[in-house]
Design an enzyme around this catalytic site. Structure first.
Site, PDB file in Angstrom:
ATOM      1  N   TYR A   1      56.921  47.072   9.494  1.00 33.55           N
ATOM      2  CA  TYR A   1      55.656  46.411   9.187  1.00 33.55           C
ATOM      3  C   TYR A   1      54.498  47.197   9.805  1.00 33.55           C
ATOM      4  CZ  TYR A   1      58.759  42.457   8.154  1.00 33.55           C
ATOM      5  OH  TYR A   1      59.742  41.658   7.658  1.00 33.55           O
TER       6      TYR A   1
ATOM      7  N   CYS B   1      78.356  37.617  17.681  1.00 36.61           N
ATOM      8  CA  CYS B   1      78.434  36.741  16.506  1.00 36.61           C
ATOM      9  C   CYS B   1      79.104  37.504  15.373  1.00 36.61           C
ATOM     10  CB  CYS B   1      77.039  36.300  16.085  1.00 36.61           C
ATOM     11  SG  CYS B   1      76.080  35.525  17.414  1.00 36.61           S
TER      12      CYS B   1
END
Length: 524
Positions: free
Chosen positions: A264, A280
């Site tokens: 960005y 995870c």
């Protein structure tokens, strides 16, 4: 220093004279009974009572051996009910504990004692040997002031009986003693055939790492339990389906220097470590985390990223991620934050982390005091399920909030974990109560081997539809898809604009009713 945490596990520490030696139960042994189990008069296992997350144990008290060395007196504090406020473990050593004079009083002559359901539950769960008198390590100020919930304490006593409460509440102890291999998993969890076979195939794949604290929140027998499902691999993880990729967001293509993603215009993603407290199974950066073992602080690499930020005045926002930045020591974090804060055009700094949810012991007063020096400073915390909102996590988040750190949550929409309105609503309400503002729900990224975690996009819209209007707007996060190939976050909303009828816009509310909003067309 992280490298200090990652060697072989230390020798068993010297034991507190306030400790009790307990045999370590094997979870697959017929003698092993869950901490929540209870027995009838014939020794049969009855249905387990519910352990509420807000139940807290009585404060640990001391005992002494009588002069005859034949009996041990145990003094127990009154039980703390589920409705009680959290109580911190006191800063008290065996030397400063109150002592009783005289000989032991035989059990038959003692008066009745207060009922203690937690003590009774644990006596049923773990056969206690004759207590032994042992020495205690000194308590540290950073590990003394922590709450410990009933469920977590029962797990500690069953699987880590030689570990003191002070050691358990030491975040470095938690990292050193993570559950990482098949043998340790099998001692704690009743693994399914699918889980055992997946563990045997891991090789150089995303490793397993579960803090003892986080393991205590899981169902040890049910492979479908939501938190367990996100931590222990299964065979589907090795199946790649169309559209999946190791780097689906093309982060590696937007790195002007190693470890810095500039996608960005006004902000950068600063990857400061490859190490996480837990791994995870749906991790977007499974390609990079855990592969190099415990991450070593690389000043040269970090300095190159800082130099790039300093030389790019359009950058006003820096997000520290990884890996998990909060697994780094306070001194390392302060080194990074101080140098970023010294750059005039950097307006604020954020940290993305799962540590407060899986390792709340890391949130020490010293850490919070250090972070408050670098405001404006924000933190996004990765939460997945209402089971994570425990008294320990509440304390950690409140400490951060009291230090002036605004807290937001990020949740990955995951099949059979949180893919229904009621679960998400309970999670969002629980987060608000511990001063965390729900921020994002992410559609699960199409990383390699993630098909068993991903839901249809419509499921996310259905959840937002079921939250908006049915609960406070503060509890409604934004549902986003991180576009493959580096397109960035794209928010998705249920369609509430039906169309136009002359000078009125037709709108649909949360109940499905249509309303006309006056919006005259401009005159030409």
């Amino acid at each position: 220093m992280n490298e200090e945490l990652l060697g072989s596990d230390p020798e068993p520490p010297s034991q507190s004279r306030n400790s009790i030696r307990l045999p370590i139960l094997q979870v697959n042994s017929p003698a092993a009974i869950s901490p929540a189990d209870s027995l009838d008069s014939n020794g049969a296992v009855l249905a387990p009572p519910r352990l509420f997350d807000d139940e807290l144990l009585p404060l640990p008290m001391t005992r002494r051996r009588s002069r005859s060395r034949k009996a041990i007196d145990v003094k127990t504090a009154p039980a703390v009910s589920a409705a009680s406020s959290p109580v911190a473990v006191p800063r008290r050593t065996a030397r400063s504990a109150p002592r009783r004079s005289g000989r032991s009083v035989p059990a038959a002559k003692r008066g009745p004692t207060a009922a203690d359901p937690v003590r009774d539950m644990l006596r049923q769960a773990v056969p206690i040997e004759t207590p032994q008198r042992v020495e205690a390590p000194a308590e540290s100020t950073e590990t003394a002031d922590f709450v410990i919930s009933t469920r977590v304490e029962a797990f500690r006593r069953q699987f880590f009986p030689r570990t003191t409460v002070v050691e358990w509440n030491d975040w470095k102890w938690q990292l050193r003693n993570r559950i990482k291999d098949a043998a340790t998993l099998s001692r704690v969890f009743a693994l399914s055939l699918d889980e055992r076979e997946a563990m045997a195939k891991l090789g150089g794949h995303l490793p397993v790492g579960i803090t003892p604290y986080y393991a205590a929140l899981m169902d040890l027998a049910d492979p479908a339990e939501p938190l367990r499902r996100t931590m222990i691999p299964v065979g589907t993880e090795f199946t790649h389906t169309p559209g999946e990729a190791d780097d689906p967001l093309a982060e590696d293509d937007f790195m002007p220097v190693d470890g810095l993603v500039h996608r960005y215009p006004d902000r950068v993603l600063f990857l400061v470590t490859n190490f996480c407290a837990t791994y995870c199974r749906y991790c977007t950066r499974a390609r990079m985390v855990g592969q190099t073992g415990e991450y070593h602080f690389n000043t040269k690499q970090h300095q190159a990223a800082i130099d790039y930020i300093a030389a790019t005045p359009t950058i006003r926002d820096v997000l520290l991620s990884g890996g998990d930045p909060l697994t780094m020591g306070d001194d390392r974090l302060e080194w990074l934050l101080s140098r970023l804060r010294a750059i005039p055009h950097v307006e604020f700094v954020r940290i993305g982390t799962k540590v407060p949810a899986v390792l709340p012991q890391r949130v020490t007063p010293a850490l919070c005091n250090m972070l408050r020096k670098f405001h404006p400073f924000w933190m996004s915390i990765h939460f997945m399920h209402p089971s994570e909102v425990t008294p320990e996590v509440k304390q950690a988040c409140e400490r951060l909030a009291d230090a002036g750190v605004p807290l937001g949550s990020q949740t990955v929409l995951t099949k059979d974990v949180n893919d229904d309105v009621e679960t998400m609503k309970r999670l969002m309400h629980g987060l608000l109560k511990i001063r965390v503002r729900p921020y994002y729900i992410y559609q699960c990224d199409p990383i390699s081997g993630s098909s068993h975690f991903r839901t249809p996009v419509e499921k996310g819209l259905e959840i937002i539809e079921g939250l908006r209007g049915f609960t406070t707007g503060y509890a409604v996060p934004t549902f986003v898809i991180d576009a493959p190939g580096g397109g960035g976050k794209i928010p998705l909303f249920p369609d509430r604009v039906i169309g136009r009828e002359g000078d009125f816009v037709l709108l649909k509310n949360h109940e499905g009713k249509t309303y006309r909003y006056p919006d005259p067309l401009p005159m030409h």
